[in-house]
Enzyme design. Structure first.
Site, PDB file in Angstrom:
ATOM      1  N   HIS A 225      28.864 -27.736 -19.846  1.00  0.00           N
ATOM      2  CA  HIS A 225      29.618 -28.631 -20.733  1.00  0.00           C
ATOM      3  C   HIS A 225      30.268 -29.790 -19.967  1.00  0.00           C
ATOM      4  O   HIS A 225      31.438 -30.099 -20.150  1.00  0.00           O
ATOM      5  CB  HIS A 225      30.661 -27.846 -21.523  1.00  0.00           C
ATOM      6  N   ASP A 292      30.596 -21.461 -19.547  1.00  0.00           N
ATOM      7  CA  ASP A 292      29.789 -20.941 -20.648  1.00  0.00           C
ATOM      8  C   ASP A 292      28.578 -21.825 -20.901  1.00  0.00           C
ATOM      9  O   ASP A 292      28.514 -22.975 -20.480  1.00  0.00           O
ATOM     10  CB  ASP A 292      30.629 -20.851 -21.922  1.00  0.00           C
ATOM     11  N   GLU A 293      27.607 -21.268 -21.590  1.00  0.00           N
ATOM     12  CA  GLU A 293      26.441 -21.993 -22.104  1.00  0.00           C
ATOM     13  C   GLU A 293      25.777 -22.900 -21.061  1.00  0.00           C
ATOM     14  O   GLU A 293      25.477 -24.069 -21.337  1.00  0.00           O
ATOM     15  CB  GLU A 293      26.845 -22.798 -23.353  1.00  0.00           C
ATOM     16  N   THR A 294      25.512 -22.353 -19.914  1.00  0.00           N
ATOM     17  CA  THR A 294      24.833 -23.113 -18.854  1.00  0.00           C
ATOM     18  C   THR A 294      23.316 -23.065 -19.109  1.00  0.00           C
ATOM     19  O   THR A 294      22.548 -22.533 -18.308  1.00  0.00           O
ATOM     20  CB  THR A 294      25.185 -22.530 -17.480  1.00  0.00           C
ATOM     21  N   PHE A 295      22.924 -23.665 -20.237  1.00  0.00           N
ATOM     22  CA  PHE A 295      21.551 -23.529 -20.729  1.00  0.00           C
ATOM     23  C   PHE A 295      20.496 -24.008 -19.739  1.00  0.00           C
ATOM     24  O   PHE A 295      19.400 -23.444 -19.654  1.00  0.00           O
ATOM     25  CB  PHE A 295      21.388 -24.321 -22.034  1.00  0.00           C
TER      26      PHE A 295
END
EC number: 3.2.1.52
Length: 678
Positions: A225, A292-295
């Site tokens: 993010h 979070d959400e380290t895609f």
């Protein structure tokens, strides 16, 4: 708590553990005092002032504040005699004929007792019911997580207003979600134009929260993010895909591609710089690194490293280094738990000092992931949501189901606390005031989970206490109105951002269409179209796919409009009898309802344009006049929306939301040969 309290017309939220009702009423004196000792740390007598202010607001009476044993007060704040036997936050409240006494296990306990008394004063005025309350919280940590980064940066005044409200409902922790909206030195490319928070803002707000028993915990994105930072000339080389840095801004893209390339040593330096600069402004010993959400981890520049050691090891090693960096400064690390739960082997590698913030937002969530963390031995805080993001109207039913389930599982697996999250994805179109019902549900469930038997009872209590609605119907009306959202903000954003700006299709956005509906509602032929890699659909075809997905919902617009109009009338009537307490909330509700009516009309028109539904006919409930009139109605609505935005927020990214509405208005004017009329 006995249902007698409800029958008598007053309620307490969160409901106390035990309430003993006694005969009679205690009348507050005309010239009274609140006596508050300095011993438990309220140096500025904030708690006594809260009581005196509420007494004045409700009764018009002016009360004094005092301290010491030579200045007795009708209301006395003090500590419990058996402090060791009571958990932090516990209190008793006695309302008797000759006075009122709040006793707390500590400062937080006294604060909590004062909030209960304030709620009674707000509802009963100077005539208080005689009673004895013994109360303590189920969760030691009762936190709120407020997004101040994805489009909306609150004013400092609004943040203080929100802290006051959190205090009233006995929250004791607050975190502000920051990506690019803080004025870090040397990072003006990142925060420019966002109306960022400043060090002075944080220092002032930290003091304000502390005086009200709320720990302001620093939280900043340090791994994923980092979309805005990774689009700058200075930091783009640190991203997994630096070649995309010059692509046009996209709300959906901002939520998907934002991960540091941790194979570059400079990435760790940036993460530590963010941490070190930010933590010095807070008195808290905790720090949330997010992570979070380290895609994109291991998919771009760091792909060779991922090939050697694996994505799970990469992630675990990096967050461990960040946690150790915090530990050397005496800080307790916190982080979101989603990636560790996707790769459970990460759980075994995390430092023992870290607290996992276990977010699960499904209204029908089960206990699986909470049980997994509990069995690993890691410390966790359960994190439900107020369910306001991506929409003008709050999905209160989803908030109730999500929060009550998470509180139950948190209790079952002995979580350290609950952190209620309030997100603003896709530009933060949701007005902060829409989160109040979910916030209060969270307060109830973090304190005394499972005590309120059903959602209808809870919403009635909130309506009466928070909105001064004697009928208790306000939030039921608002919850039902949210069911009439047929074409929503995220649908509109998807429709717009399917256009890649070069007469082509943004394939990344195209791939998100399936997520707009549950699997059992997705048209099979559309799923096959998306899975067919033989050719990329055109922009027109892609938009038709989207609207075919949404066809069932969009075509309910005629019926939904009647419900929305009825809701607006009923809420306006209630607000008119509730006094000045609810004026701002009533305006926010009205603007949101009118905005949803217009979105529903836009959805019908777009579906008609693409042939997904037949030609829209004018009906009694909703007038589908020409596109020019709809465009004008949107622009007029946006002016009212912008005025409400300014009541709570800095300019921040309001211009992006205005741009969305204006682009749709221009499309409506140009589509099907519509012409401007002077």
């Amino acid at each position: 708590m006995s249902d007698q309290a409800t029958l008598k017309g007053w309620t307490i939220i969160p409901t106390p553990q035990t309430v003993q009702h006694k005969a009679g009423v205690s009348l507050l004196p005309m010239c009274g005092r609140v006596n508050e000792p300095r011993a438990f740390g309220d140096e500025r007598q904030v708690l006594a002032t809260q009581l005196a202010d509420d007494i004045h607001a409700v009764t018009g009476l002016e009360w004094d504040i005092t301290t010491g044993d030579r200045w007795p007060g009708f209301i006395t704040l003090t500590t419990l005699d058996d402090l060791d036997a009571r958990p932090s936050g516990a209190y008793t409240l006695d309302i008797a004929k000759d006075g009122v006494t709040v006793r707390g296990a500590d400062f937080e306990g006294v604060r909590n007792g004062v909030q209960t008394l304030r709620q009674l004063i707000r509802q009963c005025g100077a005539a208080l019911p005689r009673l004895h309350i013994e109360d303590q919280p189920a969760f030691e940590t009762r936190g709120y997580y407020l997004d101040v980064t994805r489009g909306r940066v609150p004013t400092l005044d609004w943040l203080k207003t929100w802290a006051d409200k959190l205090c009233l409902y006995k929250y004791n922790q607050l975190q502000l979600y920051v990506e690019h909206t803080f004025r870090f030195d040397g990072m003006s490319e990142t925060w420019r134009g966002s109306s960022p928070l400043t060090p002075r803002d944080i220092l002032a707000f930290d003091d304000y929260c502390a005086e009200r028993g709320i720990e302001l915990v620093p939280s900043v994105s340090t791994f994923g993010h980092l979309y805005m930072a990774l689009r700058t000339h200075t930091f783009r080389d640190l991203g997994e895909f630096p070649e995309t840095a010059d692509e046009p801004f996209g709300f959906i893209d901002r939520m998907r591609h934002h991960t540091l390339n941790i194979g570059d040593d400079r990435a760790f330096d940036l993460s530590c710089r963010l941490i070190d600069d930010y933590l010095q402004l807070f008195r808290s010993d905790r720090f949330n690194i997010c992570a979070d959400e380290t895609f994109d981890l291991g998919r771009g520049r760091s792909k060779p490293l991922a090939g050697r050691i694996g994505v799970a090891a990469m992630y675990a090693d990096y967050v461990t280094r960040l946690c150790r960096h915090l530990e050397t400064q005496g800080k307790q690390p916190m982080m979101w738990g989603d990636i560790a739960l996707e790769h459970p082997e990460i759980l075994e590698r995390l430092p023992e000092t870290v607290t996992l913030l276990n977010w699960q937002y499904d209204p029908q969530v089960d206990d699986g992931k909470i049980r997994t963390v509990a069995e690993s031995g890691a410390r966790q805080i359960v994190c439900p949501a107020v369910w306001c993001w991506n929409a003008l109207l709050p999905r209160i039913d989803d908030a109730w189901n999500n929060i009550t389930r998470m509180a139950r599982y948190g209790t079952q697996y002995q979580a350290a606390g609950m952190l209620v999250t309030d997100w603003g994805d896709l530009g933060h179109v949701n007005d902060p005031r829409m989160a109040i019902p979910g916030m209060i549900i969270g307060a109830q469930e973090a304190w005394n989970p499972g005590r309120i038997p059903n959602e209808a009872d809870m919403l009635s209590r909130i309506s009466r206490l928070e909105y001064h609605d004697a009928s208790g119907e306000l939030l039921d009306i608002l919850a039902r109105a949210s069911h009439a959202a047929c074409f929503q903000w995220n649908h509109l954003i998807t429709w717009l951002e399917l256009d890649d700006g070069q007469d082509g299709v943004n394939t990344g956005v195209l791939q998100t269409i399936q997520g707009l509906l549950p699997e059992d509602e997705r048209p099979d032929d559309v799923v096959r179209t998306l899975q067919d890699g033989s050719r990329a659909p055109s922009l027109a075809e892609s938009r038709r796919i989207l609207l075919r997905y949404l066809k069932h919902h969009v075509t309910l617009g005629e019926t939904a409009d009647h419900l929305l109009q009825t809701s607006a009338r009923r809420i306006s009537a209630i607000a008119a009898t509730s006094g000045p307490w609810t004026n701002g909330d009533a305006a926010a509700f009205r603007v949101a309802i009118e905005g949803q009516r217009l979105l529903n009309r836009v959805g019908l028109r777009l579906a008609s344009e693409t042939g997904v539904i037949g030609t829209v006919q004018s009906g009694e409930a909703i007038q589908h006049d020409d596109a020019v009139n709809l465009a004008e109605a949107l622009e007029i609505w946006m002016e009212a929306y912008a005025a409400q935005w300014g009541m709570t927020s800095r300019d921040s990214e309001l211009h992006r939301l205005q741009g969305v509405v204006f682009r749709v208005a221009e499309h409506l004017r140009s589509a099907n040969g519509a012409r401007s009329v002077l």
